[in-house]
Enzyme design. Structure first.
Site, PDB file in Angstrom:
ATOM      1  N   LYS A  13       9.079  -9.825 -31.563  1.00  0.00           N
ATOM      2  CA  LYS A  13       7.788 -10.286 -31.986  1.00  0.00           C
ATOM      3  C   LYS A  13       6.811 -10.262 -30.575  1.00  0.00           C
ATOM      4  O   LYS A  13       7.064 -10.356 -29.622  1.00  0.00           O
ATOM      5  CB  LYS A  13       7.890 -11.627 -32.360  1.00  0.00           C
ATOM      6  CG  LYS A  13       6.583 -12.512 -32.987  1.00  0.00           C
ATOM      7  CD  LYS A  13       7.094 -13.894 -33.613  1.00  0.00           C
ATOM      8  CE  LYS A  13       5.776 -14.639 -34.095  1.00  0.00           C
ATOM      9  NZ  LYS A  13       6.308 -15.709 -34.656  1.00  0.00           N
ATOM     10  N   SER A  28       5.205 -16.610 -39.503  1.00  0.00           N
ATOM     11  CA  SER A  28       4.014 -15.790 -38.558  1.00  0.00           C
ATOM     12  C   SER A  28       4.918 -14.677 -38.051  1.00  0.00           C
ATOM     13  O   SER A  28       4.381 -13.570 -37.854  1.00  0.00           O
ATOM     14  CB  SER A  28       3.524 -16.460 -37.429  1.00  0.00           C
ATOM     15  OG  SER A  28       4.572 -16.919 -36.348  1.00  0.00           O
ATOM     16  N   SER A  71       8.448 -20.030 -39.149  1.00  0.00           N
ATOM     17  CA  SER A  71       7.964 -18.730 -38.899  1.00  0.00           C
ATOM     18  C   SER A  71       9.321 -17.708 -38.978  1.00  0.00           C
ATOM     19  O   SER A  71       8.943 -16.376 -38.796  1.00  0.00           O
ATOM     20  CB  SER A  71       7.347 -18.394 -37.533  1.00  0.00           C
ATOM     21  OG  SER A  71       6.043 -18.769 -38.063  1.00  0.00           O
TER      22      SER A  71
HETATM   23  N1  GLN Z   1       3.401 -21.577 -41.149  1.00  0.00           N
HETATM   24  C1  GLN Z   1       3.510 -22.256 -40.018  1.00  0.00           C
HETATM   25  C2  GLN Z   1       2.297 -22.677 -39.215  1.00  0.00           C
HETATM   26  O1  GLN Z   1       1.309 -21.802 -39.763  1.00  0.00           O
HETATM   27  C3  GLN Z   1       4.442 -21.872 -39.151  1.00  0.00           C
HETATM   28  C4  GLN Z   1       4.210 -21.068 -38.058  1.00  0.00           C
HETATM   29  C5  GLN Z   1       5.272 -20.738 -37.074  1.00  0.00           C
HETATM   30  O2  GLN Z   1       6.541 -21.491 -37.308  1.00  0.00           O
HETATM   31  N2  GLN Z   1       4.863 -20.448 -35.849  1.00  0.00           N
HETATM   32  O3  GLN Z   1       2.137 -23.165 -38.671  1.00  0.00           O
END
Ligand code: GLN
Length: 476
Positions: free
Chosen positions: A78, A153, A177
């Site tokens: 990532k 994400s 994410s």
């Molecule tokens: N969808 C969640 C957010 O927008 C999780 C994001 C994540 O785990 N980095 O914060």
């Protein structure tokens, strides 16, 4: 569905040992896959030359009998994990083409065992999002249906595994994410216990939640990568020295499992997901596990609590990108204040700005008690109650997400609250600091449905084991 050449490292290593393939051949295959599927926008950069060179060196090492445990592992990372000499931008314009000056500990441990990093994956800017539409480099497409999101994400990482652009990928998980994109792409994603894996070299979003973890096609790879990355790191004070246990499958083991009553009854859960959930509950019962309904009546509080705390932490973590020491500096600025304002206005995308503003607000003197301290208290209750369930049961089951992958640019994208609710089942584990895994099960209209198990702290091996048990139910 894109068919995969290999689903686990052990199969690659078998073929390498029999000279049926070579690392160079594998490198060429994965590079070709990346070119063929470039339209997915899952990958921001393929390290083509480097990968071929590393693969040739690895073939020599294998011949010499000096290769590490991850020889043959082609890994994508990532864009928020530092890899020395390579760009690491959290898919944000404010970081742009910054090259990491050191490698994240988690990744270094994999490199030390001879993993090869083939690509850098797209993600939501600063890991904020649930659809991978918030990247400065454009949305990522779900390989099962280009009009759908891959989740976020770590959407790029998940699609890289889904589309066979690599064997495994690293993601990071703050509120879902890794697990939510794994659910949307039919892959396996684990968020380890908070502190299990060092965060050193992970660009921070919300430091008391963030964890690195793998996205893979097999449980054995998930377990192996987690084991190698895990363990104390002097560079991260929050990393734990709890012993790292080696995972050994025991498919005869019977678990005590509780499943979420609220998830079964929630109106936001689609029919397909509810049916798959009920099926899994039945299959587990038939298989001899103790499976009981459990009420966890805090569902409505989890998402608000998560967003108050993570935006607060994000507003603090991201304050360093001011155009002074770190980050893009606006050419339109003429003094300190305008440098701050213009650099940040130009550099951050809309979702990140929304969260910085929310976080700054909840931390401000007038709102601190009403929001931030209250959310800390709610987090405590969620922690306490989650642990209570896990004193009684080994595992807590719910769907990973309320729906299958939604449309790019659809209803979710227009309504931040709807988007935040996509995290309803995944935020509990990071709020409580507990580990959780998403396992692919059935499909709805060709789109995969993941199921989610949470276990006691540092009991990742129970998650891998139930993952293997469950995977067998769905083998065709
Ligand atoms: N969808 C969640 C957010 O927008 C999780 C994001 C994540 O785990 N980095 O914060």
């Amino acid at each position: 569905m894109i068919s995969k050449k290999y689903k686990s490292l052990s199969h690659i290593q078998e073929d390498l040992a029999k000279d049926k393939t070579s690392c160079v051949e594998l490198a060429e295959y994965y590079i070709a896959q990346n070119k063929k599927h470039a339209g997915l926008n899952a990958v921001l950069e393929v390290f083509e030359e480097e990968t071929l060179e590393n693969a040739a060196a690895m073939d020599a090492k294998i011949k010499a009998g000096t290769a590490g445990r991850l020889a043959g592992m082609f890994l994508a990372i990532k864009d928020n994990i530092c890899y020395q000499g390579h760009i690491s931008s959290s898919s944000s314009k404010i970081i742009g083409n910054y090259e990491a000056v050191y490698t994240a500990t988690a990744l270094q441990r994999l490199l030390d065992e001879d993993a090869i990093v083939i690509a850098r994956c797209n993600c939501d800017e600063f890991a904020m999002g649930a659809s991978n539409e918030n990247s400065a480099y454009g949305a990522v497409h779900n390989a099962a249906d280009y009009s759908r999101v891959p989740g976020g994400s770590s959407g790029g990482s998940a699609v890289a595994v889904q589309a066979d652009l690599c064997l495994a990928a690293l993601g990071s998980d703050t509120g879902g994410s890794i697990r939510q994109p794994a659910s949307f792409t039919g892959t396996i994603g684990i968020k380890p216990t908070y502190g299990r894996i060092s965060r050193y070299g992970l660009l921070a979003y919300a430091s008391s939640f963030d964890q690195i973890g793998p996205i893979t096609s097999s449980i054995e790879d998930s377990a192996l990568l987690t084991e190698i990355m895990a363990g104390k790191d002097e560079a991260d004070a929050t990393s734990s020295s709890t012993e790292v246990k080696i995972y050994k499958a025991d498919l005869t083991k019977k678990y005590r499992i509780s499943y979420s009553k609220e998830a079964l009854e929630s109106e936001g859960v689609s029919d397909g997901v509810r049916i798959a959930y009920t099926h899994l509950i039945e299959k587990l019962k038939q298989d001899g596990h103790t499976v009981e309904e459990k009420s966890f009546p805090y569902l409505d509080y989890m998402v608000p609590c998560y967003y108050v705390l993570t935006t607060a932490e994000a507003s603090s973590n991201l304050s360093r990108y001011s155009g002074m020491l770190y980050g893009h500096r606006s050419t339109q600025a003429n003094d300190i204040e305008s440098t701050f304002k213009k650099s940040r206005s130009e550099g951050f995308g809309p979702e990140v700005k929304r969260r910085i503003m929310t976080g700054t607000f909840v931390l401000s003197a007038d709102s601190y008690d009403a929001f931030y301290s209250k959310a800390q208290k709610v987090r405590r209750i969620i922690q306490r109650e989650s642990n209570k369930i896990l004193e009684e049961y080994d595992l807590f089951l719910c769907p990973t997400t309320p729906t299958v992958a939604f449309e790019i640019g659809g209803e979710h994208s227009k309504d931040p609250i709807a988007m935040y609710l996509a995290d309803i089942f995944t935020v509990q584990a990071p709020l409580a600091g507990l580990p959780a895994i998403s396992i692919p099960t059935e499909e709805e209209n060709g789109l995969s449905i993941g199921m989610h198990f949470m276990s006691r702290a540092f009991a990742e091996n129970d998650l891998f084991n139930i993952g293997e048990i469950v995977a067998k139910y769905y083998e065709d």
